[in-house]
Design a protein around this motif. Structure first.
Motif, mmCIF file in Angstrom:
data_model
loop_
_atom_site.group_PDB
_atom_site.id
_atom_site.type_symbol
_atom_site.label_atom_id
_atom_site.label_comp_id
_atom_site.label_asym_id
_atom_site.label_seq_id
_atom_site.Cartn_x
_atom_site.Cartn_y
_atom_site.Cartn_z
ATOM 1 N N UNK A 127 0.814 -1.222 0.000
ATOM 2 C CA UNK A 127 0.000 0.000 0.000
ATOM 3 C C UNK A 127 0.848 1.273 0.000
ATOM 4 N N UNK A 128 2.013 1.264 0.580
ATOM 5 C CA UNK A 128 2.842 2.473 0.654
ATOM 6 C C UNK A 128 3.636 2.739 -0.618
ATOM 7 N N UNK A 132 0.602 1.479 -5.063
ATOM 8 C CA UNK A 132 -0.456 1.273 -4.085
ATOM 9 C C UNK A 132 -1.199 2.546 -3.745
ATOM 10 N N UNK A 133 -0.467 3.625 -3.535
ATOM 11 C CA UNK A 133 -1.090 4.914 -3.220
ATOM 12 C C UNK A 133 -2.039 5.327 -4.339
ATOM 13 N N UNK A 134 -1.608 5.165 -5.582
ATOM 14 C CA UNK A 134 -2.448 5.553 -6.724
ATOM 15 C C UNK A 134 -3.646 4.622 -6.878
ATOM 16 N N UNK A 135 -3.440 3.333 -6.788
ATOM 17 C CA UNK A 135 -4.530 2.368 -7.002
ATOM 18 C C UNK A 135 -5.631 2.483 -5.949
ATOM 19 N N UNK A 136 -5.274 2.728 -4.699
ATOM 20 C CA UNK A 136 -6.245 2.728 -3.605
ATOM 21 C C UNK A 136 -6.670 4.128 -3.166
ATOM 22 N N UNK A 137 -6.361 5.123 -3.987
ATOM 23 C CA UNK A 137 -6.713 6.505 -3.662
ATOM 24 C C UNK A 137 -8.236 6.643 -3.533
ATOM 25 N N UNK A 138 -8.712 7.137 -2.386
ATOM 26 C CA UNK A 138 -10.169 7.277 -2.194
ATOM 27 C C UNK A 138 -10.771 8.318 -3.135
#
Length: 178
Positions: A127-128, A132-138
């Motif tokens: 996630x870090x 990961x940051x881009x894929x799981x961005x709310x």
């Protein structure tokens, strides 16, 4: 347990690994007894929820949830160590919708619905990473009037309740007139 109570073990997302499943992400609970893989490169959606139940059950100011189809997850290890919490009757049994957690360390794994799961991104090992940051961005905030922190200027949609099914709000929590 009766066979009926054990039926969940043979159905997605807990049953056998789907054919052609290719892991894109890896997750685990705090103690590492429950491990899983995700095959979808990005969740269907990712949201912050500020409702009272989410805050209480996560012991946090909001819940970060990523939505996946049940077939997008494969439990690599630990399904025998899962626990369930059915919020409607406050029971510890698998009855949809329910909360799913590691029965040893009590880390919340996901919310299981009838057709989808709401997975908690902080458990994703990658996630870090930039990916990961881009894929799981709310994309949005749910139940925004119940927030305990301010989120001004984050550029995300804010909703009075569920997204696209309640009033749209501005950063201060005022209804946006259409």
């Amino acid at each position: 347990m009766s066979n009926r109570e054990d039926d969940w073990k043979n159905k997605p997302p807990f049953g056998p690994k789907p054919d052609g499943f290719k892991a894109q992400w890896h997750g685990k609970c705090h103690c590492g007894r429950v491990t899983y893989e995700l095959s979808r490169e990005k969740p269907l959606a990712s949201k912050y929820c500020h409702c009272g139940d989410c805050k209480k059950l996560h012991g946090a100011p909001f819940q970060w949830a990523a939505i996946f189809n049940k077939g997008d997850i494969n439990f690599a290890n630990g399904t025998e160590g899962l626990g369930f919490y059915h919020t409607a009757d406050k029971g510890r049994h698998h009855d949809l919708p329910c909360k799913v957690y590691c029965d040893f360390c009590r880390a919340p794994i996901m919310d299981e619905g009838r057709n989808m799961i709401l997975l908690f991104p902080p458990l994703i090992q990658e996630i870090s990473s930039e990916r990961g940051v881009e894929a799981f961005k709310p994309q949005c905030h749910l139940f925004y009037p119940q927030r305990v922190l301010q989120f001004k200027g984050d550029g995300m949609d804010k909703w009075e309740g569920l997204d696209k099914k309640s009033a749209s709000l501005d950063d201060d929590g005022n209804v946006v007139e259409k």
